[in-house]
Design a protein around this motif. Structure first.
Motif, PDB file in Angstrom:
ATOM      1  N   ASP A  19       0.817  -1.209   0.000  1.00  0.00           N
ATOM      2  CA  ASP A  19       0.000   0.000   0.000  1.00  0.00           C
ATOM      3  C   ASP A  19       0.855   1.265   0.000  1.00  0.00           C
ATOM      4  O   ASP A  19       0.463   2.276  -0.574  1.00  0.00           O
ATOM      5  CB  ASP A  19      -0.931   0.029   1.216  1.00  0.00           C
ATOM      6  CG  ASP A  19      -1.983  -1.055   1.178  1.00  0.00           C
ATOM      7  OD1 ASP A  19      -2.483  -1.360   0.079  1.00  0.00           O
ATOM      8  OD2 ASP A  19      -2.299  -1.602   2.235  1.00  0.00           O
ATOM      9  N   VAL A  22       1.644   3.126  -3.397  1.00  0.00           N
ATOM     10  CA  VAL A  22       0.646   3.879  -4.161  1.00  0.00           C
ATOM     11  C   VAL A  22       1.143   5.309  -4.359  1.00  0.00           C
ATOM     12  O   VAL A  22       1.622   5.951  -3.434  1.00  0.00           O
ATOM     13  CB  VAL A  22      -0.726   3.854  -3.459  1.00  0.00           C
ATOM     14  CG1 VAL A  22      -1.719   4.790  -4.138  1.00  0.00           C
ATOM     15  CG2 VAL A  22      -1.276   2.435  -3.422  1.00  0.00           C
ATOM     16  N   GLU A  55      -1.375   3.270  -8.927  1.00  0.00           N
ATOM     17  CA  GLU A  55      -2.473   4.119  -8.479  1.00  0.00           C
ATOM     18  C   GLU A  55      -3.296   3.526  -7.346  1.00  0.00           C
ATOM     19  O   GLU A  55      -3.867   4.252  -6.539  1.00  0.00           O
ATOM     20  CB  GLU A  55      -3.379   4.454  -9.663  1.00  0.00           C
ATOM     21  CG  GLU A  55      -2.632   5.205 -10.758  1.00  0.00           C
ATOM     22  CD  GLU A  55      -3.433   5.360 -12.023  1.00  0.00           C
ATOM     23  OE1 GLU A  55      -4.679   5.223 -11.990  1.00  0.00           O
ATOM     24  OE2 GLU A  55      -2.817   5.635 -13.069  1.00  0.00           O
ATOM     25  N   GLU A  56      -3.383   2.192  -7.314  1.00  0.00           N
ATOM     26  CA  GLU A  56      -4.201   1.540  -6.289  1.00  0.00           C
ATOM     27  C   GLU A  56      -3.791   0.086  -6.169  1.00  0.00           C
ATOM     28  O   GLU A  56      -3.387  -0.528  -7.153  1.00  0.00           O
ATOM     29  CB  GLU A  56      -5.672   1.633  -6.696  1.00  0.00           C
ATOM     30  CG  GLU A  56      -6.643   1.066  -5.700  1.00  0.00           C
ATOM     31  CD  GLU A  56      -8.100   1.186  -6.178  1.00  0.00           C
ATOM     32  OE1 GLU A  56      -8.915   0.389  -5.684  1.00  0.00           O
ATOM     33  OE2 GLU A  56      -8.400   2.029  -7.026  1.00  0.00           O
ATOM     34  N   VAL A  57      -3.885  -0.460  -4.968  1.00  0.00           N
ATOM     35  CA  VAL A  57      -3.673  -1.894  -4.756  1.00  0.00           C
ATOM     36  C   VAL A  57      -4.785  -2.430  -3.861  1.00  0.00           C
ATOM     37  O   VAL A  57      -5.299  -1.718  -3.007  1.00  0.00           O
ATOM     38  CB  VAL A  57      -2.305  -2.223  -4.116  1.00  0.00           C
ATOM     39  CG1 VAL A  57      -1.178  -1.864  -5.027  1.00  0.00           C
ATOM     40  CG2 VAL A  57      -2.136  -1.549  -2.778  1.00  0.00           C
ATOM     41  N   ASN A  58      -5.167  -3.675  -4.098  1.00  0.00           N
ATOM     42  CA  ASN A  58      -6.103  -4.343  -3.206  1.00  0.00           C
ATOM     43  C   ASN A  58      -5.862  -5.837  -3.303  1.00  0.00           C
ATOM     44  O   ASN A  58      -4.919  -6.272  -3.968  1.00  0.00           O
ATOM     45  CB  ASN A  58      -7.561  -3.953  -3.505  1.00  0.00           C
ATOM     46  CG  ASN A  58      -8.005  -4.332  -4.893  1.00  0.00           C
ATOM     47  OD1 ASN A  58      -7.720  -5.427  -5.389  1.00  0.00           O
ATOM     48  ND2 ASN A  58      -8.714  -3.428  -5.556  1.00  0.00           N
ATOM     49  N   VAL A  62      -3.893  -4.672  -8.967  1.00  0.00           N
ATOM     50  CA  VAL A  62      -3.418  -3.292  -8.926  1.00  0.00           C
ATOM     51  C   VAL A  62      -4.060  -2.481 -10.053  1.00  0.00           C
ATOM     52  O   VAL A  62      -4.472  -3.021 -11.071  1.00  0.00           O
ATOM     53  CB  VAL A  62      -1.880  -3.204  -9.066  1.00  0.00           C
ATOM     54  CG1 VAL A  62      -1.198  -3.971  -7.959  1.00  0.00           C
ATOM     55  CG2 VAL A  62      -1.402  -3.698 -10.421  1.00  0.00           C
ATOM     56  N   VAL A  63      -4.124  -1.179  -9.854  1.00  0.00           N
ATOM     57  CA  VAL A  63      -4.486  -0.237 -10.906  1.00  0.00           C
ATOM     58  C   VAL A  63      -3.242   0.604 -11.138  1.00  0.00           C
ATOM     59  O   VAL A  63      -2.652   1.131 -10.185  1.00  0.00           O
ATOM     60  CB  VAL A  63      -5.677   0.663 -10.502  1.00  0.00           C
ATOM     61  CG1 VAL A  63      -5.932   1.725 -11.573  1.00  0.00           C
ATOM     62  CG2 VAL A  63      -6.917  -0.175 -10.264  1.00  0.00           C
ATOM     63  N   SER A  76      -4.733   4.131 -16.185  1.00  0.00           N
ATOM     64  CA  SER A  76      -5.557   3.614 -15.083  1.00  0.00           C
ATOM     65  C   SER A  76      -6.197   2.274 -15.417  1.00  0.00           C
ATOM     66  O   SER A  76      -7.413   2.119 -15.412  1.00  0.00           O
ATOM     67  CB  SER A  76      -6.627   4.629 -14.687  1.00  0.00           C
ATOM     68  OG  SER A  76      -6.021   5.809 -14.225  1.00  0.00           O
ATOM     69  N   PHE A  78      -6.699  -1.858 -14.653  1.00  0.00           N
ATOM     70  CA  PHE A  78      -6.667  -2.863 -13.596  1.00  0.00           C
ATOM     71  C   PHE A  78      -5.904  -4.088 -14.092  1.00  0.00           C
ATOM     72  O   PHE A  78      -6.167  -4.596 -15.182  1.00  0.00           O
ATOM     73  CB  PHE A  78      -8.088  -3.274 -13.199  1.00  0.00           C
ATOM     74  CG  PHE A  78      -8.117  -4.446 -12.254  1.00  0.00           C
ATOM     75  CD1 PHE A  78      -7.755  -4.293 -10.924  1.00  0.00           C
ATOM     76  CD2 PHE A  78      -8.486  -5.701 -12.697  1.00  0.00           C
ATOM     77  CE1 PHE A  78      -7.765  -5.375 -10.051  1.00  0.00           C
ATOM     78  CE2 PHE A  78      -8.507  -6.788 -11.839  1.00  0.00           C
ATOM     79  CZ  PHE A  78      -8.147  -6.616 -10.519  1.00  0.00           C
TER      80      PHE A  78
END
Length: 93
Positions: A19, A22, A55-58, A62-63, A76, A78
């Motif tokens: 995280d 990001v 840009e994002e992780v979950n 990732v994005v 952007s 995924f």
């Protein structure tokens, strides 16, 4: 800079997601169709190296906005963890 350890010493199967990465530049090795213009017809995959902004992780993936010298991927986008072979921070200057 050496590649960062994404697991953080977590037990197998419980790897951590970075995280803190990001908003930073990363190098990602991503599995893609050999012929990305016709993904429905491609039966062969290849792994390519890209750089860009994470840009994002979950827990699903990732994005990121990634590109290489030869190809710029959609902004952007995924990428599920199954398509990401490796991810590391790029040395920031």
């Amino acid at each position: 800079m050496q590649p960062e350890d994404m697991s953080g010493g977590a037990p197998p199967g419980e790897e951590g997601i970075p995280d803190s990465w990001v908003g930073r530049r990363v190098e990602a090795i991503v599995v893609r169709p050999v012929n990305p213009d016709q993904p429905a017809y491609s039966t062969s995959l290849t792994a390519l190296t890209y750089e860009g902004l994470l840009e994002e992780v979950n827990d699903r993936g990732v994005v990121a906005s990634l590109s290489s010298e030869a190809e710029m991927l959609a902004a952007s986008t995924f990428y599920p963890w199954g398509a990401v072979l490796s991810l590391r921070l790029i040395e920031e200057q």
